[in-house]
Design a protein around this motif. Structure first.
Motif: not given
Length: 257
Positions: A58-84
């Motif tokens: 459970s530690i392994l899988v939770t860490l993997l999800v944290l790494i993936w989810g945080s990177r992806l959300s930040y990437h999309i937020l940065k890409r879409n910020w201020g755009k229509p």
């Protein structure tokens, strides 16, 4: 069995309802894409901390999800910020007209919640399990996950760097990982979920969890990922030339003409 999924159902309903309300206020339904990675983090953390025991798996899988989810959300937020609003959601806003509110709630936000629940099922199953220690399948699954993560993160980085250069405006990205697959980021995301599924396979009665990687792979390859993006470039001769040379999804050496 169903009882372990019920809290996540309630959690996702509240989570996507909040995102829906915010989207109506700012008139931008594409913010749901930012909530995609964060939603999996929410499920992973909830099931991790509210499980009866904490295991290495459970530690392994939770860490993997944290790494993936945080990177992806930040990437999309940065890409879409201020755009229509993204072109997909803008089209639906136009097509749905007076039904936008109802269809948006169910077909965008609640549907994503349902899909998230299905795809996250191995996370929930693993975090509520009592099997201690790591096994060979766990290491194999982690290796598959790392491969997928590298494809998605490097692919996104290479594309962002390409777009950033003014001299590339109007050109097609076909370098780096994009030379071997037209969608390294989508391939990477699907591969990560196959990795998590392999980790879950070390648990008893877990074969049915294959619904998770199958769902995300079908969605990306045939529904909302590859088809919608390639439709956008259907009339672009440069992209069509690129498509003839480059593998659609699975990485392979480019064809020579």
């Amino acid at each position: 069995m169903l009882s372990i999924f019920l809290p996540s159902v309630v959690l996702l309903f509240i989570y996507f309802t909040i995102f829906f309300i915010i989207a109506q206020i700012i008139k931008n339904n594409s913010i749901v894409d930012i909530g995609w990675g964060l939603g999996f983090i929410l499920i992973a953390l909830y099931t991790f901390f509210f499980s009866e025991v904490i295991t290495a798996k459970s530690i392994l899988v939770t860490l993997l999800v944290l790494i993936w989810g945080s990177r992806l959300s930040y990437h999309i937020l940065k890409r879409n910020w201020g755009k229509p609003e993204d072109f997909r959601y803008a089209k639906w806003r136009k097509d749905w007209g007076k039904w936008l509110f109802i269809r948006g709630f169910f077909q965008i936000f609640m549907l994503q919640g349902l899909l998230m629940l299905i795809i996250a099922s191995p996370i929930i199953f693993i975090n509520y399990s009592h099997l201690m220690g790591l096994q060979l399948l766990d290491y194999l699954g982690a290796l598959i996950w790392i491969t997928g993560y590298l494809f998605e993160s490097i692919g996104d980085y290479q594309l962002a760097q390409f777009i950033r250069k003014p001299e590339n405006k109007g050109k097609i990205m076909k370098y780096g990982l994009w030379r071997y697959t037209r969608h390294p980021n989508y391939f990477g995301e699907a591969t990560m979920w196959w990795g998590i599924y392999v980790i879950a396979l070390s648990l008893p009665d877990s074969f049915w969890l294959i619904i998770s990687p199958l769902t995300i792979t079908i969605l990306l390859l045939y529904v909302s990922g590859v088809p919608m993006l390639e439709k956008k470039f259907a009339n672009d001769p440069k992209f069509q030339e690129y498509a003839r040379e480059t593998s659609k999804f699975f990485p392979w050496f480019p064809k020579k003409y």
